[in-house]
Scaffold this motif. Structure first.
Motif, mmCIF file in Angstrom:
data_model
loop_
_atom_site.group_PDB
_atom_site.id
_atom_site.type_symbol
_atom_site.label_atom_id
_atom_site.label_comp_id
_atom_site.label_asym_id
_atom_site.label_seq_id
_atom_site.Cartn_x
_atom_site.Cartn_y
_atom_site.Cartn_z
ATOM 1 N N ILE A 5 6.726 11.172 13.686
ATOM 2 C CA ILE A 5 7.825 12.116 13.863
ATOM 3 C C ILE A 5 7.576 13.464 14.477
ATOM 4 C CG2 ILE A 5 7.873 13.363 11.490
ATOM 5 C CD1 ILE A 5 10.908 11.541 13.029
ATOM 6 N N ILE A 20 -1.086 1.746 5.634
ATOM 7 C CA ILE A 20 0.371 1.807 6.140
ATOM 8 C C ILE A 20 0.207 1.385 7.723
ATOM 9 C CG2 ILE A 20 2.259 3.264 6.820
ATOM 10 C CD1 ILE A 20 1.127 5.105 4.234
ATOM 11 N N ILE A 21 1.016 0.561 8.193
ATOM 12 C CA ILE A 21 1.004 -0.062 9.595
ATOM 13 C C ILE A 21 2.531 0.537 9.948
ATOM 14 C CG2 ILE A 21 1.344 -1.854 10.994
ATOM 15 C CD1 ILE A 21 -1.332 -1.796 9.552
ATOM 16 N N ASN A 22 2.332 1.356 11.058
ATOM 17 C CA ASN A 22 3.513 2.152 11.489
ATOM 18 C C ASN A 22 3.304 2.642 12.900
ATOM 19 O OD1 ASN A 22 5.862 3.550 11.042
ATOM 20 N ND2 ASN A 22 4.795 5.339 9.960
ATOM 21 N N ALA A 65 10.826 -2.554 12.334
ATOM 22 C CA ALA A 65 11.744 -1.898 13.458
ATOM 23 C C ALA A 65 13.042 -2.219 12.636
ATOM 24 C CB ALA A 65 11.772 -3.018 14.891
ATOM 25 N N LEU A 92 5.655 5.262 13.845
ATOM 26 C CA LEU A 92 6.429 6.486 13.772
ATOM 27 C C LEU A 92 5.577 7.679 13.605
ATOM 28 C CD1 LEU A 92 9.201 7.819 13.058
ATOM 29 C CD2 LEU A 92 9.053 7.173 10.888
ATOM 30 N N GLU A 151 11.076 -5.538 22.193
ATOM 31 C CA GLU A 151 11.260 -4.473 21.341
ATOM 32 C C GLU A 151 9.876 -4.585 20.299
ATOM 33 O OE1 GLU A 151 14.438 -3.821 18.035
ATOM 34 O OE2 GLU A 151 13.178 -5.471 17.314
ATOM 35 N N ILE A 172 1.661 2.034 -2.231
ATOM 36 C CA ILE A 172 1.360 0.706 -2.121
ATOM 37 C C ILE A 172 0.913 0.498 -0.619
ATOM 38 C CG2 ILE A 172 2.297 -0.297 -4.063
ATOM 39 C CD1 ILE A 172 4.628 -0.982 -2.107
ATOM 40 N N ASP A 173 0.515 -0.661 -0.038
ATOM 41 C CA ASP A 173 0.407 -0.834 1.074
ATOM 42 C C ASP A 173 1.678 -1.142 1.886
ATOM 43 O OD1 ASP A 173 -2.256 -1.058 1.178
ATOM 44 O OD2 ASP A 173 -2.635 -3.043 1.859
ATOM 45 N N TRP A 174 1.974 -0.716 3.161
ATOM 46 C CA TRP A 174 3.301 -0.747 3.776
ATOM 47 C C TRP A 174 3.120 -1.047 5.246
ATOM 48 C CZ3 TRP A 174 7.756 -0.239 1.340
ATOM 49 C CH2 TRP A 174 8.127 0.491 0.039
ATOM 50 N N VAL A 175 4.211 -2.002 5.689
ATOM 51 C CA VAL A 175 4.246 -2.147 7.003
ATOM 52 C C VAL A 175 5.694 -1.663 7.540
ATOM 53 C CG1 VAL A 175 4.311 -4.221 8.676
ATOM 54 C CG2 VAL A 175 2.846 -4.370 6.768
ATOM 55 N N ALA A 176 5.560 -0.930 8.320
ATOM 56 C CA ALA A 176 7.028 -0.311 8.826
ATOM 57 C C ALA A 176 7.557 -1.234 9.890
ATOM 58 C CB ALA A 176 6.727 0.873 9.452
ATOM 59 N N TYR A 229 7.319 4.958 2.602
ATOM 60 C CA TYR A 229 5.974 4.690 2.454
ATOM 61 C C TYR A 229 4.960 6.092 2.081
ATOM 62 C CZ TYR A 229 6.351 6.109 7.241
ATOM 63 O OH TYR A 229 6.607 6.730 8.670
ATOM 64 N N TYR A 237 6.484 -2.245 19.563
ATOM 65 C CA TYR A 237 6.149 -1.858 18.004
ATOM 66 C C TYR A 237 4.721 -2.473 17.734
ATOM 67 C CZ TYR A 237 10.631 -0.137 16.432
ATOM 68 O OH TYR A 237 11.708 0.541 16.216
ATOM 69 N N PHE A 265 10.801 6.843 5.535
ATOM 70 C CA PHE A 265 9.480 7.441 4.881
ATOM 71 C C PHE A 265 9.220 6.943 3.479
ATOM 72 C CE2 PHE A 265 10.920 10.818 7.970
ATOM 73 C CZ PHE A 265 9.985 10.729 8.872
#
Lengths: 355, 245
Positions: free
Chosen positions: A214, A208-210, B64, A212, A86, B58-62, B53, A90, B51
């Motif tokens: 959509i 932004i570490i992501n 799981a 997603l 998983e 600010i800084d974000w880490v998405a 972020y 990611y 969503f």
């Protein structure tokens, strides 16, 4: 100066020397010496060793540390690597660099703790969900662990993607004399993309570490960028070792510790006048396809892939030769290691056939 | 003058009418502005707030689904001077991520968890959550949650507050102006606890979901009182002995 070192300890020390300062993992045999070593070693160099509550948590800690810009790794074995898939997906989706060591053991299920190469498909074909690749390196001896671990961290940072280093119970447990590379200062590339808090950036833009996306069009665009990167990797990064292939009519193909046994078989059958050689893929993805062109193996009449599994890498060998040469397979699985005599019998039978 | 906190972006919230995520986002923006938002890294999760972020600058880490506390651990260990928080719903924190939240709390990880409990899965279509109340109808408990079949709702802050690694644990609600102010105080305290390196902090927020409860936004406020607070009492379950007023 040469020192006697166990494979698992080499993975750990090599990581430290490659500038890795963060390890998150969960205990599993036969890789336990990696965390044992790092639990002691990382605090000495100002790093962090953390024993997670599960492999699922461990790989997500790796994800967080990588997102914050660190050189970070984890290690595990088959069942644990399954749980990490998983997080690996990611990591790939969010373009984060990390190194994952898999000291393979017998499977499927709980299997056993004996050496195997049964996780080739999982490593090379993508064990997690989605359309992605992972660079896979396969050292064959303790010395090579040092060069390939350094390479693993460099490639991970260069391409911003997870890199897996595949070993097996033999490589993890074997003790070999090794010339330790000199300690050097490691300067990983700057990571302006990392989510470290705006305070670390003069322009105060945010990160932004992501993974997603959509909108399908945007996800496709993102993945096309990844695939452009993958094509570049396939072009520039394949590695393999050739052993007596120039005049070889029978080409053995093996990776990791299996290649050491295959190499001894090549020498033994050469004593009987049989022209055999060995190709040892070092990068399993990207697979070293160019090692299998007609120009690379001009005398080849038949290929024999030897693996510690029921036949996995053999599929990539067949894709590489694309029907030009017949590709045979010999392997043992479930934690059993093909013996040199067994492989030799197979080579002798092929030799009678190609004469 | 009452205005939009600078930390909230101009993007319109996508939340349903009467949803409390919007109130909580605003409170979070206000409180982070009291600290240093530039030193903050948020860990977003999977659920209606996926969503977030887009809304907080600010800084974000998405992360799981369920893994936000593990991801926050990774970020915080690399950047111990940053203010690191997770923003998770009840499915994320109390079902799929139970292991991650319990062990981050047990380790006394210097992070803050903001736990939105609305007793239902919002994003995936109103299914039963671990916090769904006894008798509550959801799309996967059409006859109402029956303890003999689906067990009992999980009281997370009570559970976590017994762990030594937890420095601050509180449950708040957003259904009256006074409670909104109390929620802001709890949030501020949770971040102060993190700043003081006292350990793990969590604020559980009882939050309305009129859409999946099948009630109007106004009725939902009453529902929070009559159903949720009755089962999930508000208050501070754990506070540090010293170091934070």
């Amino acid at each position: 100066m040469k020192v006697l070192m166990k494979g698992n300890e080499a993975f750990a020390e090599a990581a430290v020397r490659a500038g890795c300062r963060y390890f998150f993992g969960y205990p599993i045999t036969p890789q336990s010496e990696v965390p044992h070593y790092l639990a002691k070693r990382l605090p000495e160099v100002g790093g962090v060793f953390l024993q997670a509550e599960s492999e699922v948590a461990a790989i997500n800690m790796v994800y967080g540390a990588a997102a914050a810009g660190a050189r970070v790794m984890t290690s595990s074995s088959g069942p644990g690597i399954s749980l990490m898939q998983e997080g690996i997906s990611y990591l790939a989706g969010a373009e984060l660099p990390a190194v994952i060591v898999n000291i393979m053991r017998g499977g499927p299920g709980l299997g056993n703790i004996a050496p195997t190469q049964a996780d080739y498909f999982q490593a090379v074909k993508g064990g997690g969900h989605g359309d992605y690749r992972v660079i896979v390196l396969a050292p064959a001896n303790v010395g090579e662990i040092f060069t390939l671990m350094e390479k693993a961290f460099d490639l991970a940072d260069k391409y911003r993607m997870p890199v897996m280093v595949l070993g097996d119970g033999i490589l993890g447990q074997v003790m070999e004399p090794v010339e330790l590379p000199p300690l050097k200062e490691v300067n990983p590339p700057p990571k302006p993309w990392a989510a470290t808090g705006k305070i670390e950036r003069n322009d105060k833009t945010r990160r932004i570490i992501n993974s997603l996306y959509i909108v399908p069009e945007e996800n496709e665009k993102h993945l096309e960028q990844q695939f452009a990167k993958y094509r570049q990797i396939e072009e520039s990064e394949p590695l393999h070792e050739n052993f007596l292939v120039e005049d070889a009519q029978i080409i053995l193909v093996s990776f990791g510790t299996m290649a050491r046994i295959a190499k001894s078989v090549v020498l033994k059958v050469r004593e009987r006048g049989i022209k055999a050689g060995l190709i040892r893929p070092i990068t399993l993805w990207p697979f070293p396809k160019k090692a299998f062109t007609a120009a690379s193996i001009p005398a080849a009449k038949k290929i024999l892939t030897v693996e510690m599994n029921g036949g996995q890498m053999v599929e990539d060998v067949r894709l590489a030769v694309n029907g030009r040469i017949e590709v045979d397979f010999f392997g043992r699985t479930g934690g059993m290691v093909p013996e040199s005599n067994q492989i030799m019998e197979k080579v002798l039978a092929i030799a009678r056939e190609v004469e | 003058m009452f205005k939009r906190p600078a930390l909230l972006t101009e993007k319109n919230f996508h939340y349903c009418p009467g949803c409390h995520h919007g109130i909580m986002h605003r409170l979070l923006a206000e409180v982070l502005e009291e600290f240093n938002p530039e030193e903050t890294v948020g860990i977003s999760s999977v659920g209606c707030s996926v969503f977030i972020y887009d809304y907080l600058d600010i800084d974000w880490v998405a992360a799981a689904h369920g893994r936000a506390p593990a991801v926050a651990t990774g970020v915080k260990r690399v950047k111990p001077d940053r203010l690191v928080f997770t923003y998770q719903g009840d499915g994320d924190l109390a079902a799929i991520g139970t292991g991650e939240i319990v062990h981050a709390a047990a380790r006394g990880e210097k992070i803050t968890a903001i736990f939105i409990n609305n007793a239902v899965y919002g994003m995936t279509g109103g299914q039963m959550a671990p916090t769904t109340l006894t008798g509550q109808k959801t799309t996967t408990t059409p006859e109402g949650r029956n303890p003999s079949q689906q067990g009992y709702p999980v009281k997370m802050v009570e559970m976590l507050s017994v762990l030594d690694g937890v420095a601050y644990a509180a449950r708040v609600a957003l259904n009256t102006p006074k409670r909104i102010l109390d929620a802001k105080k709890a949030l501020r305290k949770a971040f102060k606890v993190q700043r003081a390196n006292l350990g793990f902090s969590i604020v559980e927020v009882l939050s309305a979901c009129p859409t999946n409860w099948g009630v109007s936004p106004v009725e939902a406020l009453k529902w929070v009182d009559e159903k949720m607070i009755a089962y999930y009492p508000l208050g501070e379950y754990k506070t540090p002995q010293e170091g934070v007023e």
